[in-house]
Design a protein around this motif. Structure first.
Motif, short mmCIF file in Angstrom:
data_model
loop_
_atom_site.label_atom_id
_atom_site.label_comp_id
_atom_site.label_asym_id
_atom_site.label_seq_id
_atom_site.Cartn_x
_atom_site.Cartn_y
_atom_site.Cartn_z
N ALA A 1 10.03 2.64 -4.47
CA ALA A 1 10.77 2.85 -5.17
C ALA A 1 11.70 3.14 -4.56
CB ALA A 1 10.99 3.71 -6.01
N GLU A 2 12.13 3.33 -3.67
CA GLU A 2 12.67 3.61 -2.14
C GLU A 2 12.88 2.58 -1.79
OE1 GLU A 2 11.81 6.68 0.45
OE2 GLU A 2 11.65 8.45 -0.99
N ALA A 3 11.80 1.87 -0.96
CA ALA A 3 11.91 0.47 -0.69
C ALA A 3 13.15 -0.73 -1.39
CB ALA A 3 10.60 -0.55 -0.20
N VAL A 4 12.73 -0.42 -3.14
CA VAL A 4 13.25 -1.61 -3.80
C VAL A 4 14.48 -1.25 -3.85
CG1 VAL A 4 13.56 -2.21 -6.08
CG2 VAL A 4 11.08 -1.60 -5.00
N VAL B 1 13.08 -6.24 11.78
CA VAL B 1 13.98 -5.99 10.66
C VAL B 1 13.70 -4.86 9.99
CG1 VAL B 1 13.85 -8.39 9.48
CG2 VAL B 1 11.98 -6.63 9.17
N ASP B 2 14.52 -3.90 9.20
CA ASP B 2 14.83 -2.49 8.57
C ASP B 2 13.33 -1.76 7.70
OD1 ASP B 2 18.01 -2.54 9.22
OD2 ASP B 2 17.31 -4.48 7.86
N GLY B 3 12.86 -0.91 8.17
CA GLY B 3 12.33 -1.04 7.37
C GLY B 3 11.10 0.51 7.70
N GLY B 4 10.36 1.20 6.76
CA GLY B 4 9.87 2.86 7.32
C GLY B 4 11.25 3.24 6.94
N ALA B 5 10.95 4.66 7.85
CA ALA B 5 12.31 5.21 8.58
C ALA B 5 13.75 4.49 8.77
CB ALA B 5 12.32 6.77 9.29
N ASP B 6 14.06 3.72 8.66
CA ASP B 6 15.25 2.64 9.02
C ASP B 6 15.47 1.82 7.64
OD1 ASP B 6 16.87 2.85 10.79
OD2 ASP B 6 16.13 1.31 12.05
N ASP C 1 20.48 -2.53 -2.43
CA ASP C 1 21.67 -1.76 -1.62
C ASP C 1 21.96 -3.09 -0.08
OD1 ASP C 1 21.61 -0.19 -3.19
OD2 ASP C 1 20.59 1.71 -1.70
N ARG C 2 20.17 -3.27 0.60
CA ARG C 2 21.10 -4.63 1.49
C ARG C 2 21.40 -5.64 0.18
NH1 ARG C 2 18.05 -3.89 5.28
NH2 ARG C 2 19.08 -1.93 5.20
N GLY D 1 1.17 -1.61 -0.07
CA GLY D 1 -0.25 0.04 -0.19
C GLY D 1 1.28 1.44 -0.28
N LEU D 2 1.94 1.14 -0.96
CA LEU D 2 2.73 2.50 -1.24
C LEU D 2 2.11 3.51 -1.79
CD1 LEU D 2 6.32 0.64 0.36
CD2 LEU D 2 4.22 1.58 1.89
N SER D 3 2.72 4.43 -1.97
CA SER D 3 3.15 5.26 -3.21
C SER D 3 4.67 4.71 -4.14
CB SER D 3 2.99 6.95 -2.09
OG SER D 3 4.53 6.86 -2.20
N LYS D 4 4.34 4.66 -5.73
CA LYS D 4 5.19 4.36 -5.77
C LYS D 4 6.32 5.22 -5.32
CE LYS D 4 3.11 2.57 -9.79
NZ LYS D 4 1.78 1.40 -9.19
N SER D 5 6.82 6.39 -5.05
CA SER D 5 7.93 6.89 -4.70
C SER D 5 8.70 6.02 -3.13
CB SER D 5 8.12 8.65 -4.68
OG SER D 5 6.94 8.27 -3.62
N LYS D 6 7.17 5.30 -2.62
CA LYS D 6 7.70 5.65 -1.43
C LYS D 6 8.35 3.72 -1.90
CE LYS D 6 7.72 7.97 1.62
NZ LYS D 6 9.04 8.23 3.09
#
Length: 303
Positions: free
Chosen positions: A110-113, A265-270, A118-119, A103-108
């Motif tokens: 993209a940040e997650a992907v 686990v990492d997520g959101g602002a982390d 990177d991870r 349920g994220l915006s496309k920009s958010k």
């Protein structure tokens, strides 16, 4: 093609399958379940894995363990980096799937992907360095070398995070295989599609079949036989709820499995945080070798 033909054309919907032993079988039961987005709109039918599928995945993981654990750390790093390259190449697909799943915006999304790629690179870089961090020479009283080095635990069952469908999955899977273990992954029950798409990346990269096996379905139904399986050496309970985690830990005690209890686990602002080495060392054993010093130490072959 005319506009009329385009309107009459039927879309080709993607058929998601399990990933076991480098192949894409349907569940042996033939069952599927509906996966919906955050607005309850249908996305796809995902395979509903059975206990038999879980057992098959363990057999595949055990078969692959010798070759993967015996590969050089440098080679494992190169193979994992290739996975990151291919994830980057399919970035658009994963952005769409993560946006729908979480349920994220496309920009958010993209940040997650991007954080997931990177991870993956982060853990690829650690494959040939972790031994220097957790191994070494030990001081002893006597004319001996005493050397400790890490070795993989074996087959690890991984209960993936329920909410973080790709970044969370990468955060728990990559360190397991980076250190030479093989994995049977129980994907997020609510949002399994990014995990099943990751299987396609793994299958077309250089990761040998059976090193990673991905199952979708009811978390408790799949994780319970894995926790009790005598050929599973360890289990990561990150994606299990508190009650299920307790039951799985009890089942895991039967053959003294190494258990990693649920933890964030990492997520959101982390997303950009340094993941550290905790998960890299969670499923490692320590081998210690003694060897006499002096002329025997120079010519010996105990190393």
């Amino acid at each position: 093609m005319s506009s009329t033909d385009e309107q009459n054309r039927l879309s080709v919907f993607k058929t998601y399958k399990l990933y076991v032993g480098g192949k894409f079988p349907r569940s042996e039961s033939g069952r599927v379940y509906e996966v919906s987005d955050s607005k309850d709109r249908w996305l796809a039918n995902a395979p509903l894995a059975s206990r038999k599928d879980a057992r098959d995945a363990v057999v595949a993981a055990r078969k692959a363990f010798g070759g993967w654990s015996g590969a050089t750390a440098y080679l494992r790093g190169q193979i994992l980096y290739r996975v990151a390259e291919m994830l980057e190449g399919r970035r658009g697909q994963f952005v769409r799937e993560v946006a729908d799943a979480e349920g994220l915006s496309k920009s958010k999304a993209a940040e997650a992907v991007e954080a997931a790629v990177d991870r993956w690179v982060w853990y690829a870089g650690w494959t040939d360095k972790v031994a220097q961090v957790v191994g070494g020479a030990n001081p002893v009283s006597g004319p001996y070398f005493n050397l400790s080095s890490p070795e993989p635990t074996g087959v690890v069952a991984v209960v993936a995070p329920q909410e973080s469908s790709l970044l969370g999955l990468v955060s728990v899977l990559a360190p397991v295989i980076a250190t030479g273990n093989t994995a049977v992954v129980v994907a997020s029950e609510r949002a399994p599609l990014p995990a099943l798409s990751l299987a396609e990346v793994l299958a077309t990269s250089d990761v040998p079949g059976g090193v990673v096996n991905i199952l979708s379905g009811r978390t408790a139904e799949i994780a319970t036989p894995l926790a009790a399986h005598q050929d599973v050496n360890a289990i990561d309970l990150t994606g299990a709820g508190a009650e299920l985690a307790r039951d799985l830990e009890v089942a895991a005690a039967d053959n003294l499995k190494r258990v990693l209890r649920p933890q964030p686990v990492d997520g959101g602002a982390d997303w950009t945080a340094d993941p550290g080495t905790g998960r890299l060392t969670a499923f490692l054993e320590t081998k210690t070798v003694w060897h006499p010093t002096g002329s025997l130490g120079v010519s010996g072959s105990a190393y």
